[in-house]
Structures are given as structure tokens and as C-alpha cells.
Design a protein around this motif. Structure first.
Motif, PDB file in Angstrom:
ATOM      1  N   SER A 157      71.228  20.277  21.204  1.00 51.79           N
ATOM      2  CA  SER A 157      69.867  20.829  20.935  1.00 51.79           C
ATOM      3  C   SER A 157      69.570  20.348  19.452  1.00 51.79           C
ATOM      4  CB  SER A 157      70.139  22.356  21.043  1.00 51.79           C
ATOM      5  OG  SER A 157      70.241  22.971  22.286  1.00 51.79           O
ATOM      6  N   THR A 158      70.627  20.321  18.691  1.00 53.24           N
ATOM      7  CA  THR A 158      70.236  19.710  17.247  1.00 53.24           C
ATOM      8  C   THR A 158      69.924  18.370  17.218  1.00 53.24           C
ATOM      9  OG1 THR A 158      71.927  21.348  16.197  1.00 53.24           O
ATOM     10  CG2 THR A 158      71.201  19.534  14.872  1.00 53.24           C
ATOM     11  N   LEU A 159      70.437  17.499  18.063  1.00 51.81           N
ATOM     12  CA  LEU A 159      69.955  16.262  17.955  1.00 51.81           C
ATOM     13  C   LEU A 159      68.501  15.951  18.557  1.00 51.81           C
ATOM     14  CD1 LEU A 159      73.351  14.452  19.260  1.00 51.81           C
ATOM     15  CD2 LEU A 159      72.519  14.487  16.932  1.00 51.81           C
ATOM     16  N   ALA A 160      68.466  16.696  19.607  1.00 57.57           N
ATOM     17  CA  ALA A 160      67.055  16.809  20.341  1.00 57.57           C
ATOM     18  C   ALA A 160      65.879  17.339  19.302  1.00 57.57           C
ATOM     19  CB  ALA A 160      67.127  17.523  21.668  1.00 57.57           C
ATOM     20  N   PHE A 161      66.326  18.474  18.643  1.00 54.68           N
ATOM     21  CA  PHE A 161      65.220  18.841  17.714  1.00 54.68           C
ATOM     22  C   PHE A 161      64.938  18.077  16.420  1.00 54.68           C
ATOM     23  CE2 PHE A 161      66.125  23.265  19.453  1.00 54.68           C
ATOM     24  CZ  PHE A 161      64.933  23.377  19.928  1.00 54.68           C
ATOM     25  N   ARG A 162      65.953  17.421  16.147  1.00 54.73           N
ATOM     26  CA  ARG A 162      65.861  16.361  14.931  1.00 54.73           C
ATOM     27  C   ARG A 162      64.991  15.380  15.352  1.00 54.73           C
ATOM     28  NH1 ARG A 162      71.529  14.654  11.968  1.00 54.73           N
ATOM     29  NH2 ARG A 162      69.815  13.441  10.748  1.00 54.73           N
ATOM     30  N   ASN A 163      64.940  14.742  16.580  1.00 58.69           N
ATOM     31  CA  ASN A 163      64.141  13.654  17.058  1.00 58.69           C
ATOM     32  C   ASN A 163      62.824  14.290  16.908  1.00 58.69           C
ATOM     33  OD1 ASN A 163      66.203  11.914  17.193  1.00 58.69           O
ATOM     34  ND2 ASN A 163      66.438  12.417  19.245  1.00 58.69           N
ATOM     35  N   ASP A 173      61.744  30.841   8.716  1.00 56.89           N
ATOM     36  CA  ASP A 173      61.145  30.998   7.439  1.00 56.89           C
ATOM     37  C   ASP A 173      60.635  32.857   7.364  1.00 56.89           C
ATOM     38  OD1 ASP A 173      61.541  28.627   6.003  1.00 56.89           O
ATOM     39  OD2 ASP A 173      60.137  27.832   7.646  1.00 56.89           O
ATOM     40  N   ILE A 174      60.200  33.146   8.352  1.00 59.60           N
ATOM     41  CA  ILE A 174      59.580  34.255   8.444  1.00 59.60           C
ATOM     42  C   ILE A 174      60.030  34.833   9.895  1.00 59.60           C
ATOM     43  CG2 ILE A 174      57.454  35.641   9.011  1.00 59.60           C
ATOM     44  CD1 ILE A 174      56.046  33.564   7.056  1.00 59.60           C
ATOM     45  N   ASN A 226      64.964  22.115   9.061  1.00 56.79           N
ATOM     46  CA  ASN A 226      65.328  22.179   7.303  1.00 56.79           C
ATOM     47  C   ASN A 226      65.653  20.679   6.969  1.00 56.79           C
ATOM     48  OD1 ASN A 226      64.849  24.881   7.299  1.00 56.79           O
ATOM     49  ND2 ASN A 226      67.020  25.476   7.619  1.00 56.79           N
ATOM     50  N   GLN A 227      66.227  19.937   7.876  1.00 55.98           N
ATOM     51  CA  GLN A 227      66.746  18.567   7.466  1.00 55.98           C
ATOM     52  C   GLN A 227      65.752  17.708   7.620  1.00 55.98           C
ATOM     53  OE1 GLN A 227      70.282  17.281   9.718  1.00 55.98           O
ATOM     54  NE2 GLN A 227      71.297  19.330   9.446  1.00 55.98           N
ATOM     55  N   GLU A 228      64.525  17.668   8.516  1.00 52.01           N
ATOM     56  CA  GLU A 228      63.797  16.383   8.861  1.00 52.01           C
ATOM     57  C   GLU A 228      62.500  16.870   8.068  1.00 52.01           C
ATOM     58  OE1 GLU A 228      64.674  13.918  10.091  1.00 52.01           O
ATOM     59  OE2 GLU A 228      66.642  14.515  10.480  1.00 52.01           O
ATOM     60  N   GLN A 229      62.015  18.235   8.251  1.00 51.53           N
ATOM     61  CA  GLN A 229      60.518  18.631   7.891  1.00 51.53           C
ATOM     62  C   GLN A 229      60.861  19.954   7.046  1.00 51.53           C
ATOM     63  OE1 GLN A 229      56.713  17.126   9.198  1.00 51.53           O
ATOM     64  NE2 GLN A 229      57.798  16.410  10.881  1.00 51.53           N
ATOM     65  N   PRO A 230      61.363  20.183   5.780  1.00 55.33           N
ATOM     66  CA  PRO A 230      61.564  21.546   5.207  1.00 55.33           C
ATOM     67  C   PRO A 230      60.088  22.091   5.057  1.00 55.33           C
ATOM     68  CG  PRO A 230      62.199  19.806   3.954  1.00 55.33           C
ATOM     69  CD  PRO A 230      61.875  18.962   5.242  1.00 55.33           C
ATOM     70  N   ALA A 242      69.930  25.754  16.077  1.00 56.35           N
ATOM     71  CA  ALA A 242      69.631  24.366  15.971  1.00 56.35           C
ATOM     72  C   ALA A 242      68.374  23.936  15.567  1.00 56.35           C
ATOM     73  CB  ALA A 242      70.034  23.834  17.514  1.00 56.35           C
ATOM     74  N   LEU A 243      67.214  24.780  16.171  1.00 61.53           N
ATOM     75  CA  LEU A 243      66.040  24.343  15.738  1.00 61.53           C
ATOM     76  C   LEU A 243      65.709  24.704  14.292  1.00 61.53           C
ATOM     77  CD1 LEU A 243      62.865  23.995  16.563  1.00 61.53           C
ATOM     78  CD2 LEU A 243      62.650  26.353  16.823  1.00 61.53           C
TER      79      LEU A 243
END
Length: 268
Positions: free
Chosen positions: A64-70, A142-143, A99-103, A93-94
Motif C-alpha cells: 500500500s505504501t509503495l502504491a500510494f507513493r506512486n 492533517d485533519i 508526507n514523503q511525496e507531497q507534504p 500507508a496513505l
């Protein structure tokens, strides 16, 4: 968003995680089963640890983490990401991938339903929900948009940051019933059995009712199923003729059944 390359890389991460998990469990096993839990919890701790690190939950978390990062790498010009807040592993994972790709994107977890107090995945110690700007922080939205005042108060006990209250739109149709005085009607009373979103739980409810009330004699017994698992289909799968036992399967709005109910049985 999950490519074959990601799947192979995910398999590598999963194997590595197995070794890390085995090493960590060996190091902290005594601490996990110490007081107040006690040594009697050793088998349960081991099983839960294994399921989280090496089982399907751990593997799904990696994929899930790999998919969401893509996904966050590809999408552009997005300000808000809204999802159903249920504190499931894929949500972590989302949030982690965002947070890593588009914070700069604002993740909003919409807490859309009621929260049973024994649904422990919703509740954490305040030390775990505290924000430290570290990669070890629990990946939260975030919320958190809470469905009404009651659920907001429950979530506040865990110290979640940025919990805001919305209207309980999903339950507005209950307002008339909950605001009305108890019915003193002499009509035949009704026991309402509310189904679960988990098939096995609804089947256990049927078994419970059949054991306690083999026949609906002194009052009506009305089954109202979850949309995912209607009681009519469950009775059919079990080879049970509901009419033979005097049971009623309700396909209408549950508020219609609650108007005549003297008690409600559910698993939440």
C-alpha cells in the motif's frame, strides 16, 4: 499504481522485515509479556506480533505504501485528499506516502460513522499521537473530521491533533425517533437485531437468537442486516427459513423498526 517492479521490491522489503521483526521480538519479548500483562499473554503477543510483521497485514502495508507513493508522485494540482477515517493499516500507508511525496497536500480523514468503545484500533496512548516531526510519528491525517460531538469526545481522549466536529448527517433520520418519548403502545413489541459488516459476526448473531428464542412467540424478532451482508442471504446460506421461526427480515429503513422496538441487539 503498483507496478511489477514495486511488487518485487515489496517482496524484498517484506523478507527484510521478517528478519527485523524476529530480531526485535527476541529483544523485547520479556518487556512485552511483563506486568501488567503477565506471562499468560505470551502466545497472544507472539501471534499478534507475527501477524503484524510477517503476515498479510505487514505485506499489505508495504504494498500500500509503495502504491500510494506512486500515486502522490503522479497527481498534480491537488490541495486536499479526503478519505474515510477508520484507523486501518492502509490509512497509515496513505498518510506516510503523502508526507514523503507531497507534504503540502492536506489529508482529511472523515470519521463517518459511530465508534464502539471496544474498537481499539481507534484509540492510542497520547504519547503515540504526539507530533515530534519525526519519521517515527504515527502517520495521521492533517485533519480528523469527526462525525458529531460524541465521537469527537472519544477521539479527543487519545490526544489526536486537529480534530474538528462536523454535523452527524448520516444519522439525521434518527432524530425524530431519538427525540420522541418511549412508546407506550400496546401493539406487539419488537426485538431488533442489527447485523454487522463482518459476515461471521452476523452469522453468530443468528446463532445467538436461535438459541435464546427458537420461536418468536411473545414478541416480534426483526433482523436488519448490514448492506454488505443482508440477513436474507445469510439465512439462505445457513439453510434456515426465517418465516418458519417467526422471524422478520427488514429491508426498509431501520428507523421504521426502531419505532416499535423495546430492545436492540448488535455487536458494536
Amino acid at each position: 499504481f503498483l507496478t511489477l517492479k514495486d511488487a518485487v521490491y515489496g517482496l524484498f522489503l517484506w523478507v527484510r522485515q521478517i528478519f527485523v521483526g524476529l530480531f526485535l521480538f527476541g529483544s523485547i519479548k520479556k518487556a512485552l509479556v511483563s506486568a501488567p500483562a503477565g506471562e499468560e499473554t505470551d502466545p497472544f503477543m507472539g501471534s499478534l506480533w507475527s501477524e503484524s510483521f510477517y503476515g498479510p497485514i505487514g505485506l499489505r502495508g508495504i504494498l500500500s505504501t509503495l502504491a500510494f507513493r506512486n500515486m502522490f508522485e503522479e497527481i498534480k494540482n491537488v490541495n486536499d485528499c479526503i478519505y474515510y477515517f477508520e484507523m486501518q493499516p492502509w490509512e497509515h500507508a496513505l498518510n506516510s506516502a503523502k508526507n514523503q511525496e507531497q507534504p503540502e497536500i492536506r489529508n482529511i480523514g472523515f470519521q463517518h460513522s459511530s465508534i464502539p468503545k471496544n474498537s481499539f484500533n481507534y484509540f492510542y496512548d497520547r504519547s503515540e499521537t504526539r507530533r515530534t516531526s519525526s519519521h517515527a510519528d504515527l502517520p495521521l491525517p492533517d485533519i480528523i473530521a469527526s462525525n458529531g460531538e460524541i465521537t469527537q469526545d472519544l477521539l479527543a481522549e487519545s490526544g489526536y491533533p486537529a480534530v474538528i466536529r462536523l454535523e452527524s448527517l448520516r444519522y439525521l433520520y434518527f432524530d425524530e425517533i431519538l427525540s420522541s418519548p418511549a412508546s407506550l403502545s400496546k401493539e406487539r413489541r419488537t426485538l431488533v437485531v442489527v447485523g454487522s459488516g463482518i459476515k461471521e459476526e452476523s452469522i453468530r448473531l443468528i446463532a445467538l437468537i436461535r438459541s435464546a428464542f427458537p420461536l418468536a412467540v411473545s414478541f416480534e424478532i426483526c433482523f436488519k442486516g448490514h448492506p454488505s451482508f443482508p440477513f436474507e442471504e445469510l439465512f439462505k446460506d445457513l439453510g434456515i427459513d426465517a418465516k418458519e421461526y417467526g422471524y422478520i427480515v427488514n429491508h426498509d429503513d431501520i428507523s421504521a423498526s426502531l419505532k416499535k422496538a423495546f430492545a436492540v441487539i448488535s455487536l458494536s
